[in-house]
Design an enzyme around this catalytic site. Structure first.
Site, PDB file in Angstrom:
ATOM      1  N   GLU A  83       0.784  -0.885  -0.038  1.00 46.07           N
ATOM      2  CA  GLU A  83       0.174   0.045  -0.020  1.00 46.07           C
ATOM      3  C   GLU A  83       0.991   1.384  -0.216  1.00 46.07           C
ATOM      4  O   GLU A  83       1.976   1.474   0.661  1.00 46.07           O
ATOM      5  CB  GLU A  83      -1.140   0.295   1.990  1.00 46.07           C
ATOM      6  CG  GLU A  83      -1.564  -1.140   0.788  1.00 46.07           C
ATOM      7  CD  GLU A  83      -3.026  -1.006   2.059  1.00 46.07           C
ATOM      8  OE1 GLU A  83      -3.509   0.492   1.371  1.00 46.07           O
ATOM      9  OE2 GLU A  83      -3.686  -2.231   1.910  1.00 46.07           O
ATOM     10  N   CYS A  96       3.753   8.602   1.290  1.00 42.76           N
ATOM     11  CA  CYS A  96       3.779   7.519   2.108  1.00 42.76           C
ATOM     12  C   CYS A  96       4.158   6.490   1.070  1.00 42.76           C
ATOM     13  O   CYS A  96       3.182   5.512   1.176  1.00 42.76           O
ATOM     14  CB  CYS A  96       2.418   7.740   3.097  1.00 42.76           C
ATOM     15  SG  CYS A  96       3.042   6.092   4.678  1.00 42.76           S
ATOM     16  N   CYS A 103       4.793  -6.572   8.727  1.00 38.40           N
ATOM     17  CA  CYS A 103       5.947  -6.432   9.937  1.00 38.40           C
ATOM     18  C   CYS A 103       6.415  -7.716  10.748  1.00 38.40           C
ATOM     19  O   CYS A 103       5.669  -8.015  11.055  1.00 38.40           O
ATOM     20  CB  CYS A 103       5.272  -4.698   9.945  1.00 38.40           C
ATOM     21  SG  CYS A 103       6.681  -4.084  11.099  1.00 38.40           S
ATOM     22  N   CYS A 107       4.143  -4.521  17.188  1.00 37.33           N
ATOM     23  CA  CYS A 107       3.045  -3.327  17.939  1.00 37.33           C
ATOM     24  C   CYS A 107       2.583  -3.539  18.440  1.00 37.33           C
ATOM     25  O   CYS A 107       0.783  -4.358  17.222  1.00 37.33           O
ATOM     26  CB  CYS A 107       3.849  -2.338  17.466  1.00 37.33           C
ATOM     27  SG  CYS A 107       5.307  -2.174  16.565  1.00 37.33           S
ATOM     28  N   CYS A 110      -0.844  -1.646  16.565  1.00 41.23           N
ATOM     29  CA  CYS A 110      -0.281  -1.697  14.643  1.00 41.23           C
ATOM     30  C   CYS A 110      -1.238  -2.735  13.966  1.00 41.23           C
ATOM     31  O   CYS A 110      -0.581  -3.648  14.507  1.00 41.23           O
ATOM     32  CB  CYS A 110       0.675  -1.117  14.093  1.00 41.23           C
ATOM     33  SG  CYS A 110       0.978  -1.529  12.639  1.00 41.23           S
ATOM     34  N   CYS A 327      -2.289   6.144   9.623  1.00 42.45           N
ATOM     35  CA  CYS A 327      -1.147   5.163   9.618  1.00 42.45           C
ATOM     36  C   CYS A 327      -1.984   3.879  10.637  1.00 42.45           C
ATOM     37  O   CYS A 327      -2.923   3.876  11.647  1.00 42.45           O
ATOM     38  CB  CYS A 327      -0.382   5.764  10.695  1.00 42.45           C
ATOM     39  SG  CYS A 327      -1.234   7.339  11.605  1.00 42.45           S
TER      40      CYS A 327
HETATM   41  N1  SAH Z   1       7.175   0.326  11.214  1.00 41.47           N
HETATM   42  C1  SAH Z   1       7.760   2.386  11.403  1.00 41.47           C
HETATM   43  C2  SAH Z   1       7.358   2.837  10.134  1.00 41.47           C
HETATM   44  C3  SAH Z   1       5.857   2.466  10.126  1.00 41.47           C
HETATM   45  S1  SAH Z   1       4.740   2.100  10.965  1.00 41.47           S
HETATM   46  C4  SAH Z   1       7.085   2.570  12.777  1.00 41.47           C
HETATM   47  O1  SAH Z   1       7.291   1.751  13.503  1.00 41.47           O
HETATM   48  O2  SAH Z   1       7.693   3.630  12.804  1.00 41.47           O
HETATM   49  C5  SAH Z   1       4.823   4.642  11.161  1.00 41.47           C
HETATM   50  C6  SAH Z   1       4.049   4.862  12.349  1.00 41.47           C
HETATM   51  O3  SAH Z   1       3.061   4.740  11.943  1.00 41.47           O
HETATM   52  C7  SAH Z   1       4.233   4.473  13.224  1.00 41.47           C
HETATM   53  O4  SAH Z   1       5.334   5.854  13.825  1.00 41.47           O
HETATM   54  C8  SAH Z   1       3.551   3.799  14.368  1.00 41.47           C
HETATM   55  O5  SAH Z   1       3.837   4.130  15.403  1.00 41.47           O
HETATM   56  C9  SAH Z   1       2.138   4.358  14.158  1.00 41.47           C
HETATM   57  N2  SAH Z   1       0.813   3.358  14.237  1.00 41.47           N
HETATM   58  C10 SAH Z   1       0.956   2.412  13.582  1.00 41.47           C
HETATM   59  N3  SAH Z   1      -0.095   2.144  13.868  1.00 41.47           N
HETATM   60  C11 SAH Z   1      -1.388   3.165  14.120  1.00 41.47           C
HETATM   61  C12 SAH Z   1      -2.518   3.234  14.900  1.00 41.47           C
HETATM   62  N4  SAH Z   1      -3.169   2.115  14.626  1.00 41.47           N
HETATM   63  N5  SAH Z   1      -2.544   4.517  15.271  1.00 41.47           N
HETATM   64  C13 SAH Z   1      -2.095   5.705  14.945  1.00 41.47           C
HETATM   65  N6  SAH Z   1      -0.760   5.400  14.472  1.00 41.47           N
HETATM   66  C14 SAH Z   1      -0.466   4.441  14.146  1.00 41.47           C
HETATM   67 FE1  SF4 Z   2       5.974  -2.472  12.237  1.00 40.29          FE
HETATM   68 FE2  SF4 Z   2       3.343  -1.361  13.191  1.00 40.29          FE
HETATM   69 FE3  SF4 Z   2       5.326  -1.278  14.246  1.00 40.29          FE
HETATM   70 FE4  SF4 Z   2       5.926  -0.101  12.631  1.00 40.29          FE
HETATM   71  S1  SF4 Z   2       4.233   0.194  14.099  1.00 40.29           S
HETATM   72  S2  SF4 Z   2       7.428  -1.295  13.683  1.00 40.29           S
HETATM   73  S3  SF4 Z   2       4.409  -1.061  10.684  1.00 40.29           S
HETATM   74  S4  SF4 Z   2       4.234  -3.286  13.623  1.00 40.29           S
END
Ligand code: SAH
Ligand code: SF4
Length: 335
Positions: A83, A96, A103, A107, A110, A327
């Site tokens: 995406e 973006c 991934c 987290c 996410c 995000c």
């Molecule tokens: N893996 C990298 C980049 C992709 S995630 C990282 O974690 O930084 C990009 C951003 O989206 C990160 O700051 C992450 O904390 C945020 N993010 C992930 N899931 C989210 C959610 N459900 N709501 C808001 N932000 C989220």
């Molecule tokens: Fe991976 Fe989502 Fe964590 Fe970014 S926020 S490192 S995309 S699991």
């Protein structure tokens, strides 16, 4: 591909400058098909087209949000999809892009995490997302400036070699000619890779997803913290060689009742003391399988108020919520 890679693809005996011609044709003229490259002699074109592929991603689906955000599901050569999102913002659009399919970093807030890792993207697939969206929206044609954020699917620093190669191609004046100042890579905190990134000659700006104010809370939300502790992450940030024009960015996803208290805000300020940085707050974008809630807007504002007394602190507004482009939501592709 960089020029040195293209040399290997050309038929034997072709002069060295052909590789540079091919490079310019692919990136500057953004050709989709090797047959279209008019600067190459017909024989070379046919030969190339018969055994080489540009491997640019193809459109699978496109979603349009009422706020102008466009979400693209792009199909790679092996049929997997990633995406890419375009967020128009007045003067400057932001693209973006993804760095991996899925991934591996687990987290808890996410949606991409729920997929696990399918594979990393090649440098060509990373640049290909930019070429695709730029072409679809006339971004390069009228020299319209745009920003790139590597904040789509994946953990870019677990695919650092390809992310750096893609950055070199994006910044090369012979290719896309972007400025390093307009590309940002975001990481969950892969400490040794932050150090490696700092040594690269051509590199994007660095954003770190902080998301918690204590070691313990971060270990719960981002289990990668058990491998690379918050303390070591902050040390790597302090040691990071910023360029004269550069600031670190810290992202902080606010989860209602979990990491959004006044005490959390004060601890964030202490963690960031003496760092040349800014903070972006993101209220959680909820989704199925995500066991957290979005805090009330007043809570977000109160958190910002405390941080802002010491560090520049902004609230990132969610974009493309109606098309699941916000995000962390990119996994959800059934809209
Ligand atoms: N893996 C990298 C980049 C992709 S995630 C990282 O974690 O930084 C990009 C951003 O989206 C990160 O700051 C992450 O904390 C945020 N993010 C992930 N899931 C989210 C959610 N459900 N709501 C808001 N932000 C989220
Ligand atoms: Fe991976 Fe989502 Fe964590 Fe970014 S926020 S490192 S995309 S699991």
């Amino acid at each position: 591909m960089e020029v040195s890679d293209l040399r290997q693809v050309l038929p034997a005996g072709e002069p060295a400058y052909r590789a540079a011609q091919l490079y310019r044709a692919i990136y500057r003229q953004k050709v989709e098909n090797l047959i279209q490259i008019s600067t190459l002699p017909a024989g070379v074109r046919d030969e190339l087209a018969s055994h080489a592929e540009l491997g640019l991603p193809e459109l699978d689906r496109r979603f349009e949000s009422i706020d102008g955000t466009r979400r693209y599901l792009l199909r790679l050569a092996d049929g997997r999809t990633v995406e890419t999102v375009l967020m128009p913002e007045g003067e400057r659009d932001t693209v973006c892009i993804s760095s991996q399919v899925g991934c591996p970093v687990d987290c808890k807030f996410c949606m991409t995490a729920l997929m696990g890792l399918e594979r990393s993207l090649t440098a060509g697939e990373i640049v290909g997302q930019v070429l695709f969206v730029a072409r679809d929206n006339g971004l390069l044609a009228d020299d319209k400036r745009f920003n790139i954020v590597m904040m789509g699917m994946g953990e870019p620093l677990l695919n650092l070699a390809n992310v750096l190669k893609a950055t070199r191609i994006l910044c090369d004046p012979e290719a896309i000619g972007m400025s390093e100042r307009r590309i940002t890579v975001s990481t969950s905190g892969i400490v040794p890779k932050i150090e490696e990134l700092g040594k690269a000659e051509v590199r994007p700006k660095l954003a770190v997803s902080l998301n918690a104010s204590t070691e313990e809370s971060r270990q719960g939300l981002m289990p990668i913290t058990r491998k690379w502790h918050l303390k070591d992450l902050m040390e790597a940030c302090r040691a990071y060689p910023l360029r004269p024009w550069e600031k670190l960015t810290f992202e902080y996803v606010l989860l209602g009742g979990v990491n959004d208290s006044d005490a959390d805000a004060r601890r964030v300020v202490r963690l960031l003391a003496n760092l040349n940085c800014k903070v972006n707050l993101i209220a959680l974008n909820p989704g199925p399988g995500i066991p957290y809630e979005t805090p009330a807007p007043e809570r977000v504002a109160a958190f910002q108020e405390i941080v802002r007394r010491s560090v520049p602190c902004f609230i990132r507004k969610p974009r493309g919520l109606d098309i699941f482009a916000a995000c962390g939501q990119l996994k959800r592709n059934s809209a």
